[in-house]
Design an enzyme around this catalytic site. Structure first.
Site, PDB file in Angstrom:
ATOM      1  N   GLY A  15      32.811  47.139  38.927  1.00 16.05           N
ATOM      2  CA  GLY A  15      33.766  48.071  38.342  1.00 16.05           C
ATOM      3  C   GLY A  15      33.304  49.509  38.227  1.00 16.05           C
ATOM      4  N   ARG A  68      48.671  31.742  46.226  1.00 13.72           N
ATOM      5  CA  ARG A  68      48.619  33.206  46.039  1.00 13.72           C
ATOM      6  C   ARG A  68      49.839  33.697  45.288  1.00 13.72           C
ATOM      7  NH1 ARG A  68      44.617  35.932  48.894  1.00 13.72           N
ATOM      8  NH2 ARG A  68      43.638  34.534  50.344  1.00 13.72           N
ATOM      9  N   MET A  93      38.743  42.041  45.394  1.00 16.96           N
ATOM     10  CA  MET A  93      38.427  41.369  46.652  1.00 16.96           C
ATOM     11  C   MET A  93      39.364  40.204  46.929  1.00 16.96           C
ATOM     12  SD  MET A  93      36.328  43.370  47.680  1.00 16.96           S
ATOM     13  CE  MET A  93      34.697  43.814  48.197  1.00 16.96           C
ATOM     14  N   ARG A  94      40.653  40.477  46.858  1.00 19.23           N
ATOM     15  CA  ARG A  94      41.615  39.417  47.129  1.00 19.23           C
ATOM     16  C   ARG A  94      42.789  40.011  47.881  1.00 19.23           C
ATOM     17  NH1 ARG A  94      41.585  34.502  46.327  1.00 19.23           N
ATOM     18  NH2 ARG A  94      43.574  33.432  46.155  1.00 19.23           N
ATOM     19  N   HIS A 112      38.012  51.884  50.109  1.00 21.76           N
ATOM     20  CA  HIS A 112      37.214  51.068  51.026  1.00 21.76           C
ATOM     21  C   HIS A 112      36.001  51.893  51.473  1.00 21.76           C
ATOM     22  CE1 HIS A 112      36.341  47.970  53.948  1.00 21.76           C
ATOM     23  NE2 HIS A 112      36.143  48.925  54.839  1.00 21.76           N
ATOM     24  N   GLU A 146      48.187  44.215  55.875  1.00 22.44           N
ATOM     25  CA  GLU A 146      46.956  43.870  56.593  1.00 22.44           C
ATOM     26  C   GLU A 146      45.766  44.440  55.819  1.00 22.44           C
ATOM     27  OE1 GLU A 146      49.505  45.514  58.278  1.00 22.44           O
ATOM     28  OE2 GLU A 146      50.332  43.568  58.821  1.00 22.44           O
ATOM     29  N   ASP A 148      42.715  46.331  54.498  1.00 22.95           N
ATOM     30  CA  ASP A 148      42.145  47.668  54.681  1.00 22.95           C
ATOM     31  C   ASP A 148      42.973  48.531  55.634  1.00 22.95           C
ATOM     32  OD1 ASP A 148      40.067  47.029  52.909  1.00 22.95           O
ATOM     33  OD2 ASP A 148      38.908  46.107  54.503  1.00 22.95           O
ATOM     34  N   GLU A 177      32.464  57.743  46.591  1.00 27.18           N
ATOM     35  CA  GLU A 177      33.649  56.988  46.142  1.00 27.18           C
ATOM     36  C   GLU A 177      34.043  57.438  44.734  1.00 27.18           C
ATOM     37  OE1 GLU A 177      33.754  52.703  46.769  1.00 27.18           O
ATOM     38  OE2 GLU A 177      32.046  52.842  48.116  1.00 27.18           O
TER      39      GLU A 177
HETATM   40  C1  GAR Z   1      33.148  49.558  46.407  1.00 27.08           C
HETATM   41  O1  GAR Z   1      32.159  50.039  47.289  1.00 27.08           O
HETATM   42  C2  GAR Z   1      34.504  49.488  47.084  1.00 27.08           C
HETATM   43  O2  GAR Z   1      34.711  50.545  47.997  1.00 27.08           O
HETATM   44  C3  GAR Z   1      34.405  48.166  47.799  1.00 27.08           C
HETATM   45  O3  GAR Z   1      33.785  47.316  46.879  1.00 27.08           O
HETATM   46  C4  GAR Z   1      32.904  48.083  46.058  1.00 27.08           C
HETATM   47  C5  GAR Z   1      33.232  47.799  44.611  1.00 27.08           C
HETATM   48  O4  GAR Z   1      32.317  48.401  43.739  1.00 27.08           O
HETATM   49  N1  GAR Z   1      35.709  47.701  48.192  1.00 27.08           N
HETATM   50  C6  GAR Z   1      35.966  47.037  49.325  1.00 27.08           C
HETATM   51  O5  GAR Z   1      35.106  46.714  50.116  1.00 27.08           O
HETATM   52  C7  GAR Z   1      37.433  46.711  49.554  1.00 27.08           C
HETATM   53  N2  GAR Z   1      37.658  46.317  50.899  1.00 27.08           N
HETATM   54  P1  GAR Z   1      32.697  48.659  42.234  1.00 27.08           P
HETATM   55  O6  GAR Z   1      33.143  47.326  41.666  1.00 27.08           O
HETATM   56  O7  GAR Z   1      31.418  49.128  41.595  1.00 27.08           O
HETATM   57  O8  GAR Z   1      33.789  49.689  42.196  1.00 27.08           O
END
Ligand code: GAR
Length: 217
Positions: A15, A68, A93-94, A112, A146, A148, A177
């Site tokens: 998070g 789902r 992640m779902r 992403h 789809e 990403d 990010e």
């Molecule tokens: C982040 O790097 C985000 O960009 C990636 O998961 C990580 C989560 O970190 N997301 C993906 O790969 C989505 N396809 P966080 O929980 O510390 O924000």
């Protein structure tokens, strides 16, 4: 009455992006307020942090649902209960069903850790290093069915340095990010990022031109 967009953040883990959005949303002039943090995993570390901040939280464990659709019906109820107008996926992640994605079309964004459309999916940094790219980064986009995929709102570029491994590169990309996601949510919540024909037009663009060279030259 607040005109801030009522925003939910969906997480599955640590998070850190959620934290950057929550912290940005505390600014008086920030156009989004975080009214809900929801996780599909009971053990997501980020949920504990959100609770400590006094935010409204929901854990909707996808494993407890037969499909789902059933999971998403429950999620949708929580979103409606909190009057949510925008969703920000932050390490969620779902995959969502096309029905859910369509319902939230142009009102659901994701971050992403690559310069999309390159390196969709998992293990982005390992694959970027393997491919030998000299610049990678991160992307915030509107969500489509789809994985990403979807109109790109904002991107940030990061140099791949000699000797980088997936962890060192991930750490530097993550720093960007945390800057680009709050900026992108600001644009969307303020109505300054409009998607049309698979592309996003940004109003009030600074007009700055910049080129990132890697290696620096
Ligand atoms: C982040 O790097 C985000 O960009 C990636 O998961 C990580 C989560 O970190 N997301 C993906 O790969 C989505 N396809 P966080 O929980 O510390 O924000």
């Amino acid at each position: 009455m607040s005109t801030k967009k009522r925003t939910a953040i969906l997480i599955s883990g640590r998070g850190s992006n959620m934290k950057s959005l929550v912290e940005a949303s505390r600014g008086a002039d920030y156009p989004a307020e975080i009214v809900l943090v929801a996780s599909n995993r009971p053990d997501a570390a980020g949920i504990g942090w959100a609770e400590k901040q006094g935010l409204r939280t929901a854990v909707i464990d996808h494993k407890l649902f037969p499909s789902r659709e059933a999971f998403e019906t429950n999620l949708q109820s929580a979103l409606e209960e909190h009057g949510v107008e925008l969703i920000a996926l932050a390490g969620f992640m779902r995959l969502m069903t096309p029905g859910f994605v369509e319902r939230w079309r142009d009102r659901m964004i994701n971050i992403h850790p690559s310069l999309l459309p390159s390196f969709k999916g998992l293990d982005t940094h390992a694959r970027a290093i393997e491919a030998g790219v000299k610049i990678t980064g991160c992307t915030v986009h509107f969500v489509r069915a789809e994985m990403d995929e979807g109109p790109i709102i904002a991107q940030a570029a990061v140099r791949v340095l000699p000797g980088d491994d997936p962890e060192t590169l991930a750490a530097r990309v993550l720093q960007t990010e945390h800057r680009v996601y709050p900026a992108a949510l600001r644009l969307v919540a303020a109505g300054q990022a409009q998607s049309k024909d698979q592309k996003v037009t940004i109003n009030q663009h600074s007009g700055e031109t910049d080129t990132l060279f890697s290696p620096a030259i």
